[in-house]
Enzyme design. Structure first.
Site, PDB file in Angstrom:
ATOM      1  N   PHE A  89       8.196   0.283  24.338  1.00 60.47           N
ATOM      2  CA  PHE A  89       9.355   0.299  24.707  1.00 60.47           C
ATOM      3  C   PHE A  89       9.054   0.726  26.493  1.00 60.47           C
ATOM      4  CE2 PHE A  89      13.115   2.345  26.631  1.00 60.47           C
ATOM      5  CZ  PHE A  89      14.571   0.697  26.265  1.00 60.47           C
TER       6      PHE A  89
ATOM      7  N   ASP B  59       4.047   9.765  21.049  1.00 66.62           N
ATOM      8  CA  ASP B  59       5.941   8.898  21.247  1.00 66.62           C
ATOM      9  C   ASP B  59       5.940   7.841  20.206  1.00 66.62           C
ATOM     10  OD1 ASP B  59       8.135   7.332  21.878  1.00 66.62           O
ATOM     11  OD2 ASP B  59       7.180   6.549  23.693  1.00 66.62           O
TER      12      ASP B  59
ATOM     13  N   HIS C 225       9.385   4.420  16.659  1.00 69.89           N
ATOM     14  CA  HIS C 225       9.992   4.568  15.593  1.00 69.89           C
ATOM     15  C   HIS C 225       9.075   5.016  14.931  1.00 69.89           C
ATOM     16  CE1 HIS C 225       8.903   0.524  18.695  1.00 69.89           C
ATOM     17  NE2 HIS C 225      10.039   1.221  19.488  1.00 69.89           N
TER      18      HIS C 225
ATOM     19  N   GLN D 227      18.398   6.467  18.788  1.00 72.74           N
ATOM     20  CA  GLN D 227      19.234   5.243  19.184  1.00 72.74           C
ATOM     21  C   GLN D 227      19.611   4.848  18.145  1.00 72.74           C
ATOM     22  OE1 GLN D 227      17.698   2.292  19.773  1.00 72.74           O
ATOM     23  NE2 GLN D 227      18.493   1.315  20.847  1.00 72.74           N
TER      24      GLN D 227
ATOM     25  N   LYS E 107      17.230   2.515  15.818  1.00 66.00           N
ATOM     26  CA  LYS E 107      16.317   3.372  15.340  1.00 66.00           C
ATOM     27  C   LYS E 107      16.819   3.419  13.435  1.00 66.00           C
ATOM     28  CE  LYS E 107      13.803   3.895  18.731  1.00 66.00           C
ATOM     29  NZ  LYS E 107      14.634   2.737  19.723  1.00 66.00           N
TER      30      LYS E 107
ATOM     31  N   ARG F  52      17.633  29.009  29.424  1.00 70.30           N
ATOM     32  CA  ARG F  52      18.021  30.602  28.940  1.00 70.30           C
ATOM     33  C   ARG F  52      16.229  31.108  28.110  1.00 70.30           C
ATOM     34  NH1 ARG F  52      22.924  26.737  28.562  1.00 70.30           N
ATOM     35  NH2 ARG F  52      24.393  28.110  30.002  1.00 70.30           N
TER      36      ARG F  52
ATOM     37  N   TYR G 178      24.121  33.702  30.241  1.00 67.41           N
ATOM     38  CA  TYR G 178      24.589  33.991  32.055  1.00 67.41           C
ATOM     39  C   TYR G 178      23.010  34.174  32.959  1.00 67.41           C
ATOM     40  CZ  TYR G 178      28.443  31.816  31.587  1.00 67.41           C
ATOM     41  OH  TYR G 178      29.976  30.679  31.783  1.00 67.41           O
TER      42      TYR G 178
ATOM     43  N   ARG H 127      20.889  19.323  26.510  1.00 66.01           N
ATOM     44  CA  ARG H 127      21.449  19.429  24.725  1.00 66.01           C
ATOM     45  C   ARG H 127      21.916  18.012  24.016  1.00 66.01           C
ATOM     46  NH1 ARG H 127      23.227  23.718  27.777  1.00 66.01           N
ATOM     47  NH2 ARG H 127      24.924  23.023  27.211  1.00 66.01           N
TER      48      ARG H 127
HETATM   49  C1  LIG Z   1       8.383   3.479  21.893  1.00 66.21           C
HETATM   50  C2  LIG Z   1      10.157   4.033  22.842  1.00 66.21           C
HETATM   51  N1  LIG Z   1       9.623   5.200  23.414  1.00 66.21           N
HETATM   52  C3  LIG Z   1      10.668   6.006  23.194  1.00 66.21           C
HETATM   53  C4  LIG Z   1      12.198   5.520  23.732  1.00 66.21           C
HETATM   54  C5  LIG Z   1      12.868   6.154  24.399  1.00 66.21           C
HETATM   55  O1  LIG Z   1      13.465   6.034  23.701  1.00 66.21           O
HETATM   56  P1  LIG Z   1      15.337   6.396  23.763  1.00 66.21           P
HETATM   57  O2  LIG Z   1      16.048   4.701  23.722  1.00 66.21           O
HETATM   58  O3  LIG Z   1      16.458   7.553  22.501  1.00 66.21           O
HETATM   59  O4  LIG Z   1      16.203   7.088  25.430  1.00 66.21           O
HETATM   60  C6  LIG Z   1      12.609   4.023  22.673  1.00 66.21           C
HETATM   61  C7  LIG Z   1      13.608   3.477  22.469  1.00 66.21           C
HETATM   62  O5  LIG Z   1      14.037   2.301  22.162  1.00 66.21           O
HETATM   63  C8  LIG Z   1      10.732   3.355  21.694  1.00 66.21           C
HETATM   64  O6  LIG Z   1      11.535   2.220  21.602  1.00 66.21           O
END
Ligand SMILES: Cc1ncc(COP(=O)(O)O)c(C=O)c1O
Length: 389
Positions: A81, A152, A155, A178, A181, A210, A217, A227
């Site tokens: 992605f 990353d 998935h 997301q 997922k 923080r 603050y 967040r």
């Molecule tokens: C391989 C990969 N990395 C990063 C992301 C980004 O995640 P998000 O959609 O939560 O921003 C995705 C989202 O589909 C993804 O498939």
């Protein structure tokens, strides 16, 4: 065909959401946030979890903490992605697109070696579809060349290599929650790590700079607000209760489907090294050979009511964004082939009951054999093959 919807929720989500609604804290300081961070980090066998509002900013955050910026290169797979690459560009560094392995569809360690230059700082391992990359080989390359390995794991909730979970092989793992997922709250993300210093920096930057135990603050670094809200955490806590059983069901159904299609040589599946001990099956990825048209195959599946996607339409570097943005592209013949011949089924297909999985297998067999039949009619030198119905 009858597939469960996704995302799915029941009274448990409603109950936890109601608790947030009735509390005075809807934002990122509700106890649900910490509870989910602890539970998910532990599930991924990591000491710390730092939540955020999505899995794109978590990648940017990780690269920022590693000090990646202008002049640096980050090796990313040509197939992923777009966030895997844009996170690199957003911190001012250069994504270097390297090819994937033909069978696993994951970053090829040999192609990574060839892509390294003195400017390389990070290798980003994307566990595509939930199947772990060869983290041993990639980890060794990073150790030999003094590079960071960043996973990353968007998935890869619950994904394992020799019993070790995604996110534990590099400096940190970045997850996405997301909408589609396997663990979802619509939008959400988390970094997991066992490096206390990295975790402290991540938490501080994601929370306006923080510092723990200091005034609300008082801001110790130039941070930002990434967040996660309490509503996201409430939904995730409920979804998380179902994740292990869902992985078990998807694993069983993926096995069944592959077994039912064993004799259909035109369909090949994403290969997993034997070291992969768990795949959450975010995507069940396959590819077609022997002249079967991927477009006709996917259309036939859609007509039969089987949700599917004919893979990504481009390698990452072919996106318009990278026609102008700084990047380096290594030769990627395998990625180009997969763009033409691969497809995936979304994970909800694998949450169906057994009779439905049999029907999916039948639809896939027909989608292939129908084409063989048409091909056979067109070529009179071949014997006529009856289509399977
Ligand atoms: C391989 C990969 N990395 C990063 C992301 C980004 O995640 P998000 O959609 O939560 O921003 C995705 C989202 O589909 C993804 O498939």
């Amino acid at each position: 065909m009858n597939f469960p919807p996704w995302p799915q929720a029941d009274e448990r989500e409603a109950e936890l959401l109601r608790m947030v609604l009735e509390s005075p804290q809807w934002g990122g300081f509700h106890p649900f946030i910490e509870e989910f961070e602890h539970s998910f980090a532990a599930y991924q066998q990591s000491a710390f979890g730092i939540s955020a509002f999505n899995g794109t900013v978590t990648l940017e955050l990780a690269l920022t903490i590693l000090g990646i910026g202008p002049g640096d290169e980050v090796i990313v797979p040509a197939i992923s992605f777009v966030s895997s690459a844009t996170a690199v560009s957003r911190v001012g560094a250069v994504p270097v697109f390297a090819d994937i392995q033909p069978g696993s569809f994951n970053l090829d360690p040999q192609r990574v070696r060839e892509a390294i230059t003195p400017n390389t700082k990070v290798v980003m391992a994307v566990h595509f579809g939930g199947a772990m990359c060869d983290v041993e080989a990639l980890g060794q390359i990073c150790a030999d060349r003094g590079l960071f390995l960043l996973e990353d794991a968007a998935h890869a909730h619950g994904a394992e290599w020799a019993g070790k979970r995604a996110g534990t092989f590099g400096v940190a793992g970045s997850f996405s929650f997301q909408n589609g997922k396997v663990l979802s709250c619509g939008e959400g993300g988390m970094l997991v790590t066992s490096d206390a210093d990295f975790a402290g920096q991540a938490r501080s930057i994601a929370n306006c700079g923080r510092a723990p135990g200091r005034s609300f603050y008082e801001h110790h670094r130039i941070g930002t607000n990434f967040r996660m809200s309490a509503f996201q955490a409430a939904v995730l806590l409920a979804q998380f209760e179902r994740l292990p059983d869902q992985i078990t069901l998807r694993t069983a159904n993926a096995r069944l489907l592959k077994r039912l299609l064993e004799d259909v040589g035109e369909i090949g599946w994403q290969e997993q090294p034997v070291a992969v001990t768990q795949n959450p099956y975010y995507l069940l990825i396959g590819r077609l050979s022997r002249g079967v048209s991927r477009e006709s195959f996917c259309q036939a599946l859609s007509l039969a009511g089987v949700p599917n996607t004919p893979f990504y339409p481009h390698a990452l570097y072919e996106n318009p964004a990278y026609q102008n943005a700084a990047c380096r592209v290594m030769p990627c013949p395998v990625a180009k082939d997969r763009i033409r011949d691969a497809f995936w089924l979304p994970h909800r297909v694998l949450l169906a009951d057994e009779p439905t999985i049999h029907r999916v297998a039948g639809a896939m067999r027909n989608a292939v054999r129908g084409q063989c039949f048409v091909g056979a009619l067109a070529d009179e030198s071949l014997p006529v093959v009856e289509p399977v119905r």
